[in-house]
Design an enzyme around this catalytic site. Sequence first.
Site, PDB file in Angstrom:
ATOM      1  N   TYR A   4      -0.789  -0.936  10.192  1.00 22.84           N
ATOM      2  CA  TYR A   4      -0.899  -1.143   8.922  1.00 22.84           C
ATOM      3  C   TYR A   4       0.116  -0.565   8.247  1.00 22.84           C
ATOM      4  O   TYR A   4       0.627  -1.381   7.308  1.00 22.84           O
ATOM      5  CB  TYR A   4      -2.349  -0.277   8.461  1.00 22.84           C
ATOM      6  CG  TYR A   4      -2.731  -0.654   7.004  1.00 22.84           C
ATOM      7  CD1 TYR A   4      -3.440  -1.711   6.821  1.00 22.84           C
ATOM      8  CD2 TYR A   4      -2.360   0.261   6.028  1.00 22.84           C
ATOM      9  CE1 TYR A   4      -3.840  -2.018   5.390  1.00 22.84           C
ATOM     10  CE2 TYR A   4      -2.839   0.113   4.635  1.00 22.84           C
ATOM     11  CZ  TYR A   4      -3.459  -1.026   4.208  1.00 22.84           C
ATOM     12  OH  TYR A   4      -3.804  -1.380   3.087  1.00 22.84           O
ATOM     13  N   SER A  52       0.797  -1.166  -0.100  1.00 23.54           N
ATOM     14  CA  SER A  52       0.129   0.036  -0.096  1.00 23.54           C
ATOM     15  C   SER A  52       0.809   1.260  -0.070  1.00 23.54           C
ATOM     16  O   SER A  52       2.167   1.311   0.656  1.00 23.54           O
ATOM     17  CB  SER A  52      -0.833  -0.002   1.259  1.00 23.54           C
ATOM     18  OG  SER A  52      -1.242   1.262   1.369  1.00 23.54           O
ATOM     19  N   LYS A  79       2.676  -2.868   5.830  1.00 24.28           N
ATOM     20  CA  LYS A  79       2.985  -2.775   4.605  1.00 24.28           C
ATOM     21  C   LYS A  79       4.343  -2.532   4.028  1.00 24.28           C
ATOM     22  O   LYS A  79       4.910  -2.815   2.730  1.00 24.28           O
ATOM     23  CB  LYS A  79       2.001  -1.659   3.765  1.00 24.28           C
ATOM     24  CG  LYS A  79       0.207  -2.097   3.806  1.00 24.28           C
ATOM     25  CD  LYS A  79       0.246  -3.380   3.151  1.00 24.28           C
ATOM     26  CE  LYS A  79      -1.357  -3.752   2.948  1.00 24.28           C
ATOM     27  NZ  LYS A  79      -1.539  -5.155   2.180  1.00 24.28           N
TER      28      LYS A  79
HETATM   29  N1  LIG Z   1      -8.736  -0.510  -1.135  1.00 26.55           N
HETATM   30  C1  LIG Z   1      -7.641   0.409  -1.096  1.00 26.55           C
HETATM   31  O1  LIG Z   1      -7.716   1.507  -1.107  1.00 26.55           O
HETATM   32  C2  LIG Z   1      -6.405  -0.245  -0.877  1.00 26.55           C
HETATM   33  C3  LIG Z   1      -5.258   0.366  -0.788  1.00 26.55           C
HETATM   34  C4  LIG Z   1      -3.800  -0.040  -0.703  1.00 26.55           C
HETATM   35  C5  LIG Z   1      -3.655  -1.363  -0.512  1.00 26.55           C
HETATM   36  N2  LIG Z   1      -5.005  -2.263  -0.315  1.00 26.55           N
HETATM   37  C6  LIG Z   1      -4.485  -3.640  -0.005  1.00 26.55           C
HETATM   38  O2  LIG Z   1      -5.256  -4.411  -1.027  1.00 26.55           O
HETATM   39  C7  LIG Z   1      -5.536  -5.696  -0.441  1.00 26.55           C
HETATM   40  C8  LIG Z   1      -6.989  -5.993  -0.581  1.00 26.55           C
HETATM   41  O3  LIG Z   1      -7.814  -4.754  -0.201  1.00 26.55           O
HETATM   42  P1  LIG Z   1      -9.397  -4.657  -0.605  1.00 26.55           P
HETATM   43  O4  LIG Z   1      -9.263  -3.018  -0.338  1.00 26.55           O
HETATM   44  O5  LIG Z   1      -9.731  -5.273  -1.680  1.00 26.55           O
HETATM   45  O6  LIG Z   1     -10.108  -5.217   0.747  1.00 26.55           O
HETATM   46  P2  LIG Z   1     -11.305  -6.129   1.013  1.00 26.55           P
HETATM   47  O7  LIG Z   1     -11.890  -6.140   2.543  1.00 26.55           O
HETATM   48  O8  LIG Z   1     -12.604  -5.754  -0.133  1.00 26.55           O
HETATM   49  O9  LIG Z   1     -10.943  -7.621   0.465  1.00 26.55           O
HETATM   50  C9  LIG Z   1     -10.034  -8.340   1.357  1.00 26.55           C
HETATM   51  C10 LIG Z   1     -10.175  -9.622   1.215  1.00 26.55           C
HETATM   52  O10 LIG Z   1      -9.286 -10.377   1.989  1.00 26.55           O
HETATM   53  C11 LIG Z   1      -9.765 -11.327   2.930  1.00 26.55           C
HETATM   54  N3  LIG Z   1      -8.957 -11.733   3.766  1.00 26.55           N
HETATM   55  C12 LIG Z   1      -8.652 -11.073   5.023  1.00 26.55           C
HETATM   56  N4  LIG Z   1      -7.909 -11.586   5.867  1.00 26.55           N
HETATM   57  C13 LIG Z   1      -7.579 -12.740   5.218  1.00 26.55           C
HETATM   58  C14 LIG Z   1      -6.845 -14.029   5.802  1.00 26.55           C
HETATM   59  N5  LIG Z   1      -6.191 -14.002   6.825  1.00 26.55           N
HETATM   60  N6  LIG Z   1      -6.677 -14.755   4.928  1.00 26.55           N
HETATM   61  C15 LIG Z   1      -7.382 -15.094   3.899  1.00 26.55           C
HETATM   62  N7  LIG Z   1      -8.167 -13.896   3.137  1.00 26.55           N
HETATM   63  C16 LIG Z   1      -8.310 -12.902   4.157  1.00 26.55           C
HETATM   64  C17 LIG Z   1     -11.077 -10.817   3.311  1.00 26.55           C
HETATM   65  O11 LIG Z   1     -12.040 -11.904   3.682  1.00 26.55           O
HETATM   66  C18 LIG Z   1     -11.725  -9.864   2.000  1.00 26.55           C
HETATM   67  O12 LIG Z   1     -12.354 -10.992   1.158  1.00 26.55           O
HETATM   68  C19 LIG Z   1      -5.150  -5.727   1.013  1.00 26.55           C
HETATM   69  O13 LIG Z   1      -3.999  -6.188   1.165  1.00 26.55           O
HETATM   70  C20 LIG Z   1      -5.315  -4.125   1.150  1.00 26.55           C
HETATM   71  O14 LIG Z   1      -4.539  -3.830   2.471  1.00 26.55           O
HETATM   72  C21 LIG Z   1      -6.055  -1.793  -0.500  1.00 26.55           C
END
Ligand SMILES: NC(=O)c1ccc[n+]([C@@H]2O[C@H](COP(=O)([O-])OP(=O)(O)OC[C@H]3O[C@@H](n4cnc5c(N)ncnc54)[C@H](O)[C@@H]3O)[C@@H](O)[C@H]2O)c1
Length: 247
Positions: A154, A141, A158
């Site tokens: 967090y 991230s 990351k």
């Molecule tokens: N959305 C954003 O703006 C953003 C920005 C930067 C990074 N990210 C990163 O992208 C990735 C996906 O995020 P997102 O926004 O799609 O979130 P989201 O909550 O929509 O999806 C995350 C998924 O991961 C699953 N999950 C959580 N813990 C888990 C585990 N221990 N084992 C297996 N599955 C697990 C959850 O059940 C969920 O379905 C994450 O690593 C997040 O930190 C997101």
Amino acid sequence: MVQWGSAIVTGAGSGIGRAIALRLGADGYAVLVNDLSGERAEAVASEIQRAGGAATAIAGDVARPEDVAAIHAAAKTSHGGDVALLVNNAGIAHQAAFENLELADFDRMFAVHVRGTFLMTKAVLPSMLARGEGVIVNVASQLGQIGGIELVHYSGAKAAIIGMTKALAREVSSRGVRVNAVAPGPINTPLVLGLSEEWRERKKRELPLGRFGEPEEVAATVAFLASPAASLFVGQTLGPNSGDVML
Ligand SMILES: NC(=O)c1ccc[n+]([C@@H]2O[C@H](COP(=O)([O-])OP(=O)(O)OC[C@H]3O[C@@H](n4cnc5c(N)ncnc54)[C@H](O)[C@@H]3O)[C@@H](O)[C@H]2O)c1
């Protein structure tokens, strides 16, 4: 459709992981769709199959060694052999001022992101090295690059993923395994849509592009890093981030 081999996407039941799994399925990978929620993983695997792709769902927590072993075994048995691509995407969000940050929340954050990435990578890397080919893409991230308020755990997790990406890339690239990361900015997923409208409006105004990203735009970056077109990308952290962070 080109058949690239088999891919594992963790946390692929929602948001960015779902979009990555759908994109890889459309690109011709046989996708092992993992999520903590088996129901959500099943739904995404079915979507890929309905679109004519190959996919299998498996519930599991990437922080648990026994679940990781089951995820890896499922990928090998369902999709006929070794894993060509691992996308470590599973993640959670949690915010707390540092004074109020509990050890349990800190530990869980590192367990899902850092321990999960470590365990999944440990599982797939030996066969990639034995074959002399493979690709790993870690989802970090931009908050691991610049830090986020009330997000010490967090941002720390990351940043650890970015460091692990670079270190492993130095270690294994000459043996045919490419390791890179993506560091998305704000993306329209359930994780971000859960934040306040006020925060989202303010954040949007800060972005040079003037809008949040869509999960499919992050998936496109991952698909690029996975492809032979990215053959010179080693230990890099690409930023699909609407211009929020420029390095
Ligand atoms: N959305 C954003 O703006 C953003 C920005 C930067 C990074 N990210 C990163 O992208 C990735 C996906 O995020 P997102 O926004 O799609 O979130 P989201 O909550 O929509 O999806 C995350 C998924 O991961 C699953 N999950 C959580 N813990 C888990 C585990 N221990 N084992 C297996 N599955 C697990 C959850 O059940 C969920 O379905 C994450 O690593 C997040 O930190 C997101």
